[in-house]
Design an enzyme around this catalytic site. Structure first.
Site, PDB file in Angstrom:
ATOM      1  N   GLN A  66       0.828  -1.210   0.000  1.00 36.18           N
ATOM      2  CA  GLN A  66       0.000   0.000   0.000  1.00 36.18           C
ATOM      3  C   GLN A  66       0.863   1.263   0.000  1.00 36.18           C
ATOM      4  OE1 GLN A  66      -2.869  -0.186   3.215  1.00 36.18           O
ATOM      5  NE2 GLN A  66      -3.783  -2.051   2.422  1.00 36.18           N
TER       6      GLN A  66
ATOM      7  N   HIS B  49      -1.757   1.030   5.249  1.00 40.20           N
ATOM      8  CA  HIS B  49      -2.482   2.189   5.788  1.00 40.20           C
ATOM      9  C   HIS B  49      -1.586   3.415   5.938  1.00 40.20           C
ATOM     10  CE1 HIS B  49      -6.049  -0.238   7.711  1.00 40.20           C
ATOM     11  NE2 HIS B  49      -5.857  -0.514   6.431  1.00 40.20           N
TER      12      HIS B  49
ATOM     13  N   TYR C  22     -12.598  11.301  15.675  1.00 42.40           N
ATOM     14  CA  TYR C  22     -13.533  10.536  14.840  1.00 42.40           C
ATOM     15  C   TYR C  22     -13.636   9.063  15.256  1.00 42.40           C
ATOM     16  CZ  TYR C  22     -14.238  14.870  12.549  1.00 42.40           C
ATOM     17  OH  TYR C  22     -14.597  16.188  12.351  1.00 42.40           O
TER      18      TYR C  22
HETATM   19 CA   LIG Z   1     -15.065   7.065  12.813  1.00 41.15          CA
END
Ligand SMILES: [Ca+2]
Length: 405
Positions: free
Chosen positions: A98, A182, A285
């Site tokens: 990645q 990632h 988040y």
């Molecule tokens: Ca989230």
């Protein structure tokens, strides 16, 4: 109904291919006309590239394209240049990596200063003699990469013909980690010349909640690498000043709304729960404490509403869409002005979202039968799009019928 059936069979095919490993080339030809808008869309194939990842248009119309194995090329007058010289040293471990050479962006003042920005993965200068991957059952991939210590970086450079000059590393992921993916690494310029970088969690989970690392964060820096004074954690003890928002997993899509200036990101969830977030400074988040998906080892992750400390996504998708690339369409050639367009790897196409303030008003799937890695809007309103294959493509999407017919 027939269109729906075609779209569904496309999704099922994508699922079975994913289970067997990714094909080297798109397996299905594009239809002459993609029936999504009145009159349809037509796709024109412009060039072949190996795992193209990022694109940026220069003011003179030349197109910069990165290839993940570590090449930057310029597409101009229908041809691709040789690889641009003097790139920073990129760490790339083959098709399943990645990392590699990832995004490219141009300076808002490029016409004057000729500066460009590249994101990529780099190996650490000194490698520990012994490294052991301890494994984590929550990770959904056999860790088959070489166990070297590496991390993401962003460099700026002056583009001089087909070579770079004055290459400066302006940002690094901290800390570097071994193996795994990632990286994230989409680049986006905000309104005041600050640079947003999506920094993935490197499949390490918990660092996304730590203010002492920039893994699993949206980062915001000045173009010389310094910290903007109005960043939410600038000057705060025990926190990194480059952090803009936290609790993120892996974001390969970021776009700014052209009128409101809002920053929107799309994030790969674990098993289920891809997210669309309205990103605001200092907010958390939730990853990996909460997610609308669950871990690959079937352990349950609480959903976002279970904890009010975390900001919920505006929309989440299960099954996942695997978002990569995004923009707000500004032109009038396609009937999509103001829509957010999001690329889909597993969904093999584009997703068009109309946004009303902070809510999704409508959602449409545009089946392109290809893993879409990224796309940009050309000044004439056509879309330039790259696909995620070893034999990847640069394509142009335009209305099949001339305007006004
Ligand atoms: Ca989230």
């Amino acid at each position: 109904m027939k269109k729906l059936a075609v779209a569904l069979s496309g999704l099922l095919a994508a699922g079975s291919i994913a289970a067997q490993g990714r094909p080297a080339s798109p397996e299905e030809p594009l239809p002459d006309v993609i029936t999504t808008i009145q009159g349809g869309l037509r796709a024109e194939r412009l060039a072949s590239l190996e795992f193209p990842w990022g694109m940026a248009l220069l003011p003179d119309g030349r197109l910069l394209i990165t290839e993940k194995p570590g090449r930057l090329r310029i597409f101009s007058d229908g041809r691709l240049s040789a690889p641009v010289k003097n790139l920073p040293t990129v760490s790339y471990q083959g098709d399943s990596d990645q990392g590699g050479l990832l995004d490219v962006a141009i300076d808002p003042d490029f016409a004057r200063n000729k500066r460009i920005y590249l994101s990529y993965s780099e190996a650490a200068d000194g490698q520990p003699v012994e490294l052991a991957e301890t494994g984590d059952t929550r990770v959904n991939r056999k860790v088959d990469l070489k166990q070297i210590l590496r991390g993401g970086a962003v460099a700026s450079a002056t583009l001089d013909g087909e070579q770079l000059r004055d290459v400066q590393v302006i940002w690094r992921q901290v800390p570097k980690t071994i193996g795994r993916g990632h990286f994230g690494h989409r680049l986006l310029f905000g309104r005041n010349g600050t640079l947003f970088i999506t920094s993935g969690d490197r499949m390490r989970f918990e660092p996304a909640q730590s203010l002492e690392t920039n893994l699993g964060k949206i980062v915001r820096i000045n173009t010389d690498g310094s910290i903007p004074k109005d960043n939410p954690f600038a000057g705060k003890e025990g926190a990194r000043g480059d952090i803009w928002s936290l609790g993120h997993r892996n974001m390969l899509s970021i776009a700014m709304h052209p009128e409101s200036g809002q920053i929107w990101t799309w994030e790969m969830g674990p098993k289920g729960g891809d997210e669309m977030n309205l990103v605001q400074p200092g907010k958390d988040y939730g990853w990996p404490s909460v997610s609308n998906g669950d871990n690959y080892d079937r352990t349950i992750i609480p959903d976002h509403p279970s904890n009010p400390d975390f900001t919920e996504p505006v929309r989440s998708w299960t099954p996942v869409i695997s978002p990569s690339g995004a923009l707000f369409y500004r032109g009038s050639l396609l009937p999509w002005r103001g829509s957010a367009l999001v690329g889909g790897l597993s969904t093999k196409g584009l997703i068009r979202l109309t946004i009303d303030g902070e809510r999704i008003a409508s959602e449409e799937r545009i089946d392109l039968r290809r893993r879409v890695r990224n796309f940009i809007e050309a000044p004439d309103g056509t879309l330039l799009l790259i696909t995620d294959y070893k034999n990847g493509e640069l394509m142009r999407l335009r209305p099949a019928a001339p305007p006004g017919r």
